[in-house]
Design an enzyme around this catalytic site. Sequence first.
Site, PDB file in Angstrom:
ATOM      1  N   GLY A  68     -14.784   5.129   5.253  1.00  0.00           N
ATOM      2  CA  GLY A  68     -13.963   6.302   5.566  1.00  0.00           C
ATOM      3  C   GLY A  68     -14.379   6.935   6.879  1.00  0.00           C
ATOM      4  N   ALA A  79      -7.789  10.800   4.113  1.00  0.00           N
ATOM      5  CA  ALA A  79      -8.888  10.855   5.074  1.00  0.00           C
ATOM      6  C   ALA A  79      -9.783  12.039   4.735  1.00  0.00           C
ATOM      7  CB  ALA A  79      -8.326  10.991   6.480  1.00  0.00           C
ATOM      8  N   PHE A  88      -1.356   5.933  16.121  1.00  0.00           N
ATOM      9  CA  PHE A  88      -2.279   5.475  15.079  1.00  0.00           C
ATOM     10  C   PHE A  88      -3.043   4.229  15.550  1.00  0.00           C
ATOM     11  CE2 PHE A  88      -2.778   3.723  10.580  1.00  0.00           C
ATOM     12  CZ  PHE A  88      -3.912   4.489  10.360  1.00  0.00           C
ATOM     13  N   GLU A  90       0.847  -1.204   0.000  1.00  0.00           N
ATOM     14  CA  GLU A  90       0.000   0.000   0.000  1.00  0.00           C
ATOM     15  C   GLU A  90       0.880   1.251   0.000  1.00  0.00           C
ATOM     16  OE1 GLU A  90      -3.481   0.604   2.831  1.00  0.00           O
ATOM     17  OE2 GLU A  90      -2.186   2.299   3.383  1.00  0.00           O
ATOM     18  N   ALA A 134     -17.530  -0.877  16.351  1.00  0.00           N
ATOM     19  CA  ALA A 134     -18.258  -2.152  16.404  1.00  0.00           C
ATOM     20  C   ALA A 134     -18.900  -2.306  17.784  1.00  0.00           C
ATOM     21  CB  ALA A 134     -17.309  -3.314  16.136  1.00  0.00           C
ATOM     22  N   HIS A 183      -0.008  -8.243   3.069  1.00  0.00           N
ATOM     23  CA  HIS A 183      -0.219  -6.894   2.502  1.00  0.00           C
ATOM     24  C   HIS A 183       0.535  -5.901   3.390  1.00  0.00           C
ATOM     25  CE1 HIS A 183      -2.423  -3.703   0.397  1.00  0.00           C
ATOM     26  NE2 HIS A 183      -2.598  -3.128   1.576  1.00  0.00           N
ATOM     27  N   THR A 220      -3.920   4.833  -1.332  1.00  0.00           N
ATOM     28  CA  THR A 220      -4.954   5.285  -0.393  1.00  0.00           C
ATOM     29  C   THR A 220      -5.656   6.547  -0.891  1.00  0.00           C
ATOM     30  OG1 THR A 220      -3.408   6.638   0.869  1.00  0.00           O
ATOM     31  CG2 THR A 220      -3.705   4.347   1.585  1.00  0.00           C
TER      32      THR A 220
END
Length: 287
Positions: free
Chosen positions: A100, A43, A209, A9, A145, A258, A40
């Site tokens: 997003g 944001a 992060f 990525e 969640a 990945h 990407t």
Amino acid sequence: MSKPSVSFEFFPPKDLAGSFRLWDTLNVLAPYAPDFVSVTYGAGGTTRALTHEAVTTIHKSLDLKVAAHLTCVDATREETLAIAQTYADAGVKNIVALRGDAPGGGAFQPQEDGFQNSIELISALKFAGDFNIFVGAYPDPHPEAASAQQNIDYLKAKFDAGADAAITQFFFEADTFFRFRDACAKAGITQPILPGILPIENWTGARKFATRCGAHIPAWMDDAFEKAARDGREDLLATALATEMCSDLLESGVDHLHFYTLNRPELTRDICVALGLTPAVELAEVA
Ligand code: FAD
């Protein structure tokens, strides 16, 4: 241990220096023959044009399969689908379809005439054309969640809506992924789930992060990076930790990794080498 297939990525460059850095990163990592690379989408949808330019340039200039990230933020349904159509017109059929977050990392605010969640976006892309759709998955449950089970059920719903494969958020221990993989299998998910690996360039940044996106931080990591920093060997520690975790994943049946490269190729390259991948000729040598 078998050799994995890999993907990388990148984020889109914002200026000339960033463009050179991305080119250098591609130059170092392309020889490891990734299955695909992805770019990407800033944001809050802030890099819409830059993402498009990076994706189409990589697609045109290099012999690499590219996936374009796309979010539902700050756009109508028509605008979002129009972006996807420009990718299809350029021959890019791989989309990483995401809900997003709000600009600045706040809670997602759907537009009235925009996609309300990732499932609506996935369904619309499936209907719109012949896209190969990747989605996000969260081995440590996503902060929004309601429960670990709802985190899995929501992923299942994304597959039911037409997703082809999922790429996970990064995590720090292989067991986190194994538990998630087992729970997904129990929920009837049969599609590929690609583990996302973050080579830790900077522990303070990675920690911040991780906290924001709900990734569990094992207590020993603070200690380990503090000690490594004293001796200036954070890169060695980061490479060793990621290589160890990737080896555990591969030994337990994972066949694809990945990497979140952050447009810095060195750690990702070193981990690939440690895992036994050998580079083909570098792009610069071919040009
Ligand atoms: P979803 O899976 O749609 O939602 C996350 C969780 O929230 C769900 O699992 C569910 O538990 C809960 N939830 C959400 N909506 C509902 C609902 N309506 N009802 C019930 N529960 C709900 N962000 C960017 O801005 N640009 C990028 O390029 C980018 N790339 C990413 C790539 C990967 C591989 C990953 C994992 C994340 C990426 N992100 C990116 C971050 C992502 O946008 C955020 O994590 C965002 O908060 C969730 O997006 P999603 O599509 O994965 O969420």
